[in-house]
Design a protein around this motif. Structure first.
Motif, short mmCIF file in Angstrom:
data_model
loop_
_atom_site.label_atom_id
_atom_site.label_comp_id
_atom_site.label_asym_id
_atom_site.label_seq_id
_atom_site.Cartn_x
_atom_site.Cartn_y
_atom_site.Cartn_z
N VAL A 42 0.86 -1.19 0.00
CA VAL A 42 0.00 0.00 0.00
C VAL A 42 0.89 1.23 0.00
CG1 VAL A 42 -1.72 1.32 1.29
CG2 VAL A 42 -1.82 -1.18 1.30
N THR A 43 0.62 2.16 -0.90
CA THR A 43 1.27 3.46 -0.88
C THR A 43 0.19 4.51 -0.70
OG1 THR A 43 3.02 2.73 -2.38
CG2 THR A 43 2.73 5.10 -2.12
N LEU A 44 0.19 5.16 0.46
CA LEU A 44 -0.73 6.26 0.73
C LEU A 44 -0.05 7.54 0.25
CD1 LEU A 44 -3.33 7.34 2.29
CD2 LEU A 44 -1.68 7.97 4.05
N SER A 45 -0.72 8.32 -0.59
CA SER A 45 -0.19 9.60 -1.07
C SER A 45 -1.10 10.73 -0.61
CB SER A 45 -0.12 9.62 -2.60
OG SER A 45 0.79 8.66 -3.06
N VAL A 46 -0.47 11.77 -0.07
CA VAL A 46 -1.20 12.98 0.34
C VAL A 46 -0.64 14.12 -0.50
CG1 VAL A 46 -1.80 14.52 2.23
CG2 VAL A 46 -1.44 12.07 2.68
N HIS A 47 -1.49 14.70 -1.34
CA HIS A 47 -1.10 15.77 -2.27
C HIS A 47 -1.70 17.10 -1.82
CE1 HIS A 47 0.01 12.77 -5.41
NE2 HIS A 47 -0.99 12.09 -4.88
N ASN A 48 -0.88 18.12 -1.73
CA ASN A 48 -1.39 19.46 -1.51
C ASN A 48 -1.85 19.98 -2.86
OD1 ASN A 48 -1.99 22.09 -0.92
ND2 ASN A 48 0.01 22.61 -0.06
N ALA A 49 -3.15 20.15 -3.03
CA ALA A 49 -3.72 20.58 -4.31
C ALA A 49 -3.74 22.10 -4.46
CB ALA A 49 -5.13 20.01 -4.47
N SER A 50 -3.23 22.82 -3.47
CA SER A 50 -3.18 24.28 -3.53
C SER A 50 -1.91 24.75 -4.23
CB SER A 50 -3.21 24.87 -2.12
OG SER A 50 -3.01 26.28 -2.18
N GLU A 51 -2.08 25.74 -5.08
CA GLU A 51 -0.93 26.33 -5.78
C GLU A 51 -0.25 27.41 -4.95
OE1 GLU A 51 0.05 27.96 -10.26
OE2 GLU A 51 -2.02 27.80 -9.64
N THR A 52 -0.93 27.90 -3.91
CA THR A 52 -0.39 29.05 -3.18
C THR A 52 -0.20 28.85 -1.68
OG1 THR A 52 -2.61 29.94 -2.91
CG2 THR A 52 -1.35 30.69 -4.84
N ARG A 53 -0.96 27.97 -1.05
CA ARG A 53 -0.90 27.84 0.41
C ARG A 53 -0.28 26.52 0.84
NH1 ARG A 53 -4.29 31.47 3.32
NH2 ARG A 53 -5.90 32.38 2.03
N PRO A 54 0.45 26.55 1.97
CA PRO A 54 0.92 25.28 2.54
C PRO A 54 -0.24 24.52 3.16
CG PRO A 54 1.63 27.12 3.92
CD PRO A 54 0.95 27.71 2.72
N LEU A 55 -0.13 23.22 3.17
CA LEU A 55 -1.11 22.32 3.78
C LEU A 55 -0.45 21.73 5.02
CD1 LEU A 55 -3.83 20.67 3.55
CD2 LEU A 55 -2.42 18.92 2.42
N VAL A 56 -1.07 21.92 6.17
CA VAL A 56 -0.52 21.37 7.41
C VAL A 56 -1.12 19.98 7.63
CG1 VAL A 56 -0.32 21.65 9.91
CG2 VAL A 56 -0.16 23.66 8.40
N LEU A 57 -0.24 19.00 7.77
CA LEU A 57 -0.67 17.63 8.08
C LEU A 57 -0.49 17.44 9.58
CD1 LEU A 57 0.93 15.72 5.09
CD2 LEU A 57 -1.43 16.52 5.35
N LYS A 58 -1.61 17.17 10.26
CA LYS A 58 -1.58 17.04 11.71
C LYS A 58 -1.48 15.59 12.17
CE LYS A 58 -4.35 20.09 13.77
NZ LYS A 58 -5.63 20.76 14.10
N ARG A 59 -2.00 14.67 11.35
CA ARG A 59 -1.97 13.24 11.70
C ARG A 59 -2.07 12.40 10.45
NH1 ARG A 59 -6.59 9.68 14.85
NH2 ARG A 59 -7.91 10.79 13.40
#
Length: 162
Positions: A59-76
């Motif tokens: 299994v490969t879980l991928s988390v993509h930030n789809a925003s072109e301008t803002r950072p995405l904070v991953l909390k968990r």
């Protein structure tokens, strides 16, 4: 892009902060005004032939930030087994993902801790309106002479605007 590889079942050779340093940025100093969570069903093992045969998949879980301008904070980023028990947490503390950047978590096919009903929960936040992240899992494995790959898309389970 590197993947978190497991040398043996449950043994990580790195972490998200190390393996994806180029995808990360500093945590924003502003208040996190929006937060949400994704539930991602994954299939590290699939019962076949009325449970008499089991196929094991990586299994490969991928988390993509789809925003072109803002950072995405991953909390968990947490991995749960069939009974709903947390198997592993992949973040020691929140990290910020650069715009359009991606992080991944890899579960080896020989890691059977998740079982047939495994899942991930990914909690995220941002300082303001942001494109919803893309969260999905790719399963890959072999059964006999055949090779199989399939994707499971994450489902939003909450969005909170503060």
């Amino acid at each position: 892009m590197s993947i978190l590889h497991c040398a043996a079942a449950g043994a990580q050779t790195g972490n998200i902060e190390q393996n994806f340093a180029a995808s990360l940025t500093t945590l924003p100093p502003e208040n996190l005004a929006i937060s949400g969570a994704f539930y991602v069903p994954v299939y590290s093992s699939v019962s076949m032939s009325q449970g008499k045969l089991r196929a094991d998949f990586s299994v490969t879980l991928s988390v993509h930030n789809a925003s072109e301008t803002r950072p995405l904070v991953l909390k968990r980023i947490a991995y749960f087994d069939t009974s709903g028990k947390m198997v592993e947490s992949y973040l020691k503390s929140p990290v910020a993902l650069k715009p359009f950047a991606t992080v991944e978590v890899f579960i080896a096919a020989n890691d059977l801790r998740g079982g047939t009903g495994a899942n991930f929960v990914v909690d995220w936040a941002a300082t303001g309106e942001i494109a919803e992240p893309a969260v999905e899992a790719l399963m890959f494995g072999s059964v006999g002479a055949g090779h199989y790959a399939f994707i499971s898309q994450g489902r939003p389970i909450k969005v909170i605007k503060n």
